[in-house]
Design a protein around this motif. Structure first.
Motif, short mmCIF file in Angstrom:
data_model
loop_
_atom_site.label_atom_id
_atom_site.label_comp_id
_atom_site.label_asym_id
_atom_site.label_seq_id
_atom_site.Cartn_x
_atom_site.Cartn_y
_atom_site.Cartn_z
N GLN A 254 5.16 6.52 4.69
CA GLN A 254 5.33 6.29 5.73
C GLN A 254 3.81 6.41 6.76
OE1 GLN A 254 7.30 5.47 8.38
NE2 GLN A 254 9.02 4.59 6.94
N GLY A 296 6.52 2.61 13.15
CA GLY A 296 6.56 2.73 11.80
C GLY A 296 7.71 1.79 11.14
N ARG A 297 7.13 1.39 8.81
CA ARG A 297 8.36 0.23 8.82
C ARG A 297 9.56 1.41 9.33
NH1 ARG A 297 6.66 0.10 3.44
NH2 ARG A 297 4.53 -0.60 3.76
N LYS A 299 11.69 1.29 11.65
CA LYS A 299 11.34 2.35 13.10
C LYS A 299 10.87 1.24 14.13
CE LYS A 299 9.94 6.77 11.58
NZ LYS A 299 9.46 7.52 11.66
N TYR A 312 -1.85 3.29 6.77
CA TYR A 312 -1.32 4.26 5.77
C TYR A 312 -2.74 5.38 4.64
CZ TYR A 312 2.72 1.82 6.35
OH TYR A 312 3.99 1.29 6.78
N THR A 315 -2.08 8.75 5.72
CA THR A 315 -1.17 9.65 5.18
C THR A 315 -1.53 9.76 3.53
OG1 THR A 315 0.42 7.75 6.82
CG2 THR A 315 1.22 9.05 4.46
#
Length: 334
Positions: A254, A296-297, A299, A312, A315
């Motif tokens: 995420q 985020g993907r 969402k 990313y 992260t």
């Protein structure tokens, strides 16, 4: 390859301090846009679509430095627009270096020869020149003939004067794996720049051309083919190993939207560098009033095809710090 060793140590020390203090949300790199104006009209960028009044504005040195100090990021990426159109950009860089920040100045390099003598080589400073292909491919991406040759000459000039030079290559759905291989080989082997950055292009809402952006599956296929046969190991990437794994589809993450915040002429952009949901006046306000769990993907549909390093890479860096195996892998890759 990964980030330069002294930069890895700087970032690692900063991350350890945040962990010891129990800080949950903090910036790794701050994006600073002291202007929106640019001398080019790239199809994949929406910055110059701003109102005319904003295009005429330039952020003061004092405002820029105050924003950097407010958020405390150890690294600053100065972008735009075209930063070299800002009459005091060299003063902004000087002040950031005095504060021991690592600074990259992102530029299309057209004006670099004219202004280069205002800057001095420093281990904490690098030029970041955009190269989105070789020859006509780059000129097509920036919508102007001759820019590739100008950028290459500027890179050679900067290196001859002792500067560190990085490049940033944005990848679109018009690129094949071989196009990317040829571009990275040329930058790495022929131009011999210090570090290379890559990113799949993001579909900015204001970008004039909305048909050139990659989806997640396309991105993974393209990078896995380009990185095959050991090529990834020879290119001097300025990325964590886990982010490169992510581009290939070997890892899934995420995003960390607060990891690379953006400060502009309008204030702190909410929620991140890529999404423009309004602005707030302070870094703390950005942290406290943004619903970070909404992005985020899976969402927010705007995030579904994003694999950009501004979301990313943080992260991946945090995941590296939390894993002894990945930390050792990062050290060995230097």
């Amino acid at each position: 390859m990964a980030m330069p060793f002294h930069l890895t140590v700087k970032l690692g020390t900063y991350l350890m301090k945040q962990k010891l203090r129990g800080v949950k949300k903090y910036p790794l790199i701050m994006e600073l846009e002291p202007l929106y104006a640019c001398n080019l009209k790239c199809g994949g960028c929406g910055k110059i679509q701003q109102p005319a009044a904003l295009l005429k504005q330039r952020m003061s040195v004092e405002t820029a430095i105050a924003a950097v100090e407010e958020c405390g990021a150890p690294m600053v990426s100065v972008a735009g627009g075209e930063p070299l159109m800002h009459p005091q950009i060299h003063l902004i860089v000087e002040e950031l270096l005095k504060r021991k920040k690592f600074v990259v100045l992102c530029t299309n390099a057209v004006f670099l020869p004219k202004h280069i003598d205002k800057f001095k080589p420093n281990k904490n400073f690098a030029w970041m020149v955009h190269l989105d292909g070789i020859g006509d491919r780059h000129d097509e991406a920036v919508a102007k003939k001759g820019v590739f040759v100008q950028a290459v000459e500027a890179i050679k000039l900067a290196k001859s004067k002792g500067f560190a030079v990085y490049t940033n290559t944005t990848v679109f759905n018009t690129d094949t794996p071989q196009d990317l291989i040829d571009t990275l080989n040329y930058i790495n082997d022929d131009l011999k720049v210090d570090r290379l950055e890559i990113a799949p292009g993001y579909a900015y809402g204001k970008a004039p051309d909305q048909d050139r952006f990659l989806g997640v599956t396309q991105t993974r296929e393209l990078f896995s083919k380009a990185f095959a046969e050991g090529r990834r190991k020879k290119w001097r990437f300025n990325h964590s190993q886990l982010y490169l794994d992510f581009l290939e589809g070997k890892q899934d993450f995420q995003c960390t939207p607060w990891g690379v915040p953006l400060y502009t002429l309008q204030g702190w952009q909410r929620p991140c560098y890529l999404l423009d949901d309004g602005y707030v006046d302070s870094w703390q306000e950005l942290l406290d009033t943004t619903d970070w769990d909404s992005f985020g993907r899976g969402k927010d549909p705007r995030c579904d095809n994003c694999m950009a390093h501004c979301g990313y890479e943080p992260t991946a860096v945090l995941a590296t710090m939390d894993s002894l195996r990945e930390s050792l892998r990062a050290m060995v890759s230097h």
